[in-house]
Design an enzyme around this catalytic site. Structure first.
Site, PDB file in Angstrom:
ATOM      1  N   SER A  95       0.842  -1.194   0.000  1.00 17.72           N
ATOM      2  CA  SER A  95       0.000   0.000   0.000  1.00 17.72           C
ATOM      3  C   SER A  95       0.879   1.246   0.000  1.00 17.72           C
ATOM      4  CB  SER A  95      -0.920  -0.006   1.217  1.00 17.72           C
ATOM      5  OG  SER A  95      -0.147  -0.106   2.385  1.00 17.72           O
ATOM      6  N   LYS A  96       0.283   2.379  -0.109  1.00 13.11           N
ATOM      7  CA  LYS A  96       1.036   3.642  -0.067  1.00 13.11           C
ATOM      8  C   LYS A  96       0.069   4.782   0.205  1.00 13.11           C
ATOM      9  CE  LYS A  96       5.373   4.712  -0.856  1.00 13.11           C
ATOM     10  NZ  LYS A  96       6.510   3.792  -0.723  1.00 13.11           N
ATOM     11  N   GLY A  97       0.601   5.860   0.751  1.00 10.77           N
ATOM     12  CA  GLY A  97      -0.222   7.042   0.977  1.00 10.77           C
ATOM     13  C   GLY A  97       0.565   8.285   0.652  1.00 10.77           C
TER      14      GLY A  97
END
Ligand code: GLU
Length: 407
Positions: A95-97
């Site tokens: 995931s990433k933000g």
């Protein structure tokens, strides 16, 4: 568009692996894409948290603060995290933000507010068994500390394992700060051993002098490598005789940029085209493309940043015989140490530094040997080390999907 580039790479891989339509569909699917507008003191900032695949475990990946953050970029980075955690055999998905903001224009107080507001907006989808953030470009330990504090206030209980790369007193891990660089150093040494090259006869150029670039420079310098060029967002320095990295780090910390080291300045563009043995890309994505790949003179490229070489750029490098050590292998050290931190938090124990160093070394060695062996075995004019790493990572994800009954 970076994700378009990923799709192109996947086309090549799916032919090599003979993937079915269903398998390709699974690899291109995102579990969750959330976008919010964050408001701080009357100004709004776009922000994302995206989970790509979580068949192997909860989502794992950093949060970046950067003026060029976009949905396309965060999707690409989440995709790479899935492959990275799979390649080094962690029980995580990808995931990433990110927040589209120039943190250099904000005061410390504003950065704290923004970090807390990010958590208020995304806390429902975060957690040690859901999705676990960490530092990335222009985010650090302190920001992770604010984020953990805000999360725990909202939840009304402690859960240090919901975020990694946090300050030691909040359950952080002493090794995390320079873990990406340690991992990169391990991979570079293993690779150069295969090339029969010794540190003292190896010239290195480093693009990017943030956390990853600076720490790897320090480590390689101590081992006797000759660092002949470094750069940051303001420009670069080139010295054929080798840069004094201790002095360079002092200058960067005191004055904010490497360019104050001496008069031997060089542009970022020219730095990428220097005659060198190793070029380490430790800045941002899309640095070597079809536009400049032809001018690259390095023998080997180590991708310490995520996605610095595009697929078209890589095709050209491959034709020129330049070997690229891919990001999902070269920069996996960060997430491996994040994993140690997460385990510590879950079991309420603190592993010794030595033990965690062992885990880092063991996982990096295993991933390197698996990747390099497959690369050697399959080597053709078009088969790259990245292809090998992608195949190993994708196989593990698809096995998990199959075990879940999704294929
Ligand atoms: N941001 C780092 C990366 O791209 C680390 C991620 C993590 O530790 O979760 O690999």
């Amino acid at each position: 568009m970076t994700f378009e580039d990923i799709k192109k790479r996947l086309e090549k891989i799916s032919k090599l692996m003979n993937l079915s339509e269903k398998e390709i569909e699974i690899l291109l699917k995102f579990k969750r894409i959330i976008k919010k507008e964050l408001e701080v003191d009357g100004k709004t900032y776009e922000a994302w948290r995206i989970v790509h695949n979580d068949s192997l475990g909860p989502g794992k990946g950093g949060i970046r603060f950067h003026p060029k953050v976009s949905e396309d970029e965060i999707k690409s980075l989440a995709f790479w995290m899935s492959l990275k955690t799979s390649l080094v055999e962690l029980p995580f998905g990808g995931s990433k933000g990110g927040i589209r903001v120039d943190p250099k224009e904000l005061t410390e107080k504003e950065i704290e507010k923004l970090s807390r507001i990010y958590i208020r907006n995304f806390h429902e989808v975060l957690g040690q068994d859901k999705d676990i953030p960490a530092p990335d470009v222009y985010t650090n330990q302190q920001i992770m500390g604010f984020m953990l504090d805000e999360f725990e206030k909202m939840e009304g209980r402690h859960e240090p394992g919901m975020i990694t790369g946090k300050p030691f007193e909040l359950g952080g891990c002493l090794l995390r700060e320079d873990a990406t660089s340690r991992g990169g150093e391990i991979i570079l040494n293993l690779f150069l051993e295969r090339m029969n090259k010794k540190p003292e006869e190896t010239r290195v150029v480093i693009q990017g002098f943030g956390n990853a670039g600076m720490n790897v420079a320090k480590m390689l310098y101590e081992q006797g490598y000759s660092i002949i060029g470094v750069s940051d967002s303001k420009g670069g320095i080139y010295d054929e005789e080798g840069i004094d990295i201790e002095k360079m780090i002092k200058i960067k910390k005191e004055k904010g940029s490497v360019i104050y080291y001496s008069n031997a300045k060089i542009s970022n563009k020219d730095l990428l085209e220097l005659e060198t043995d190793v070029l380490i890309l430790a800045a941002l994505e899309n640095q070597i493309t079809e536009k400049n790949a032809n001018d690259v003179k390095a023998k080997y490229i180590l991708e310490l940043a995520n996605g610095p070489v595009t697929s078209e750029g890589e095709e050209i490098l491959q034709k020129k015989g330049i070997i690229v050590i891919p990001d999902i292998l070269a920069n996996a050290g960060g997430v491996i140490v994040s994993y140690c931190e997460w385990v510590n938090n879950r079991v309420g124990h603190i592993f010794s530094k030595k033990f965690m160093e062992e885990i880092l070394k063991e996982k990096m060695h295993k991933a390197f040997h698996k990747t390099y062996e497959l690369y050697e075995e399959q080597k053709t004019e078009t088969f790259t080390m990245r292809d090998a790493a992608y195949i190993i990572a994708i196989k593990r994800i698809l096995k998990a999907e199959k075990a879940r009954g999704n294929i």
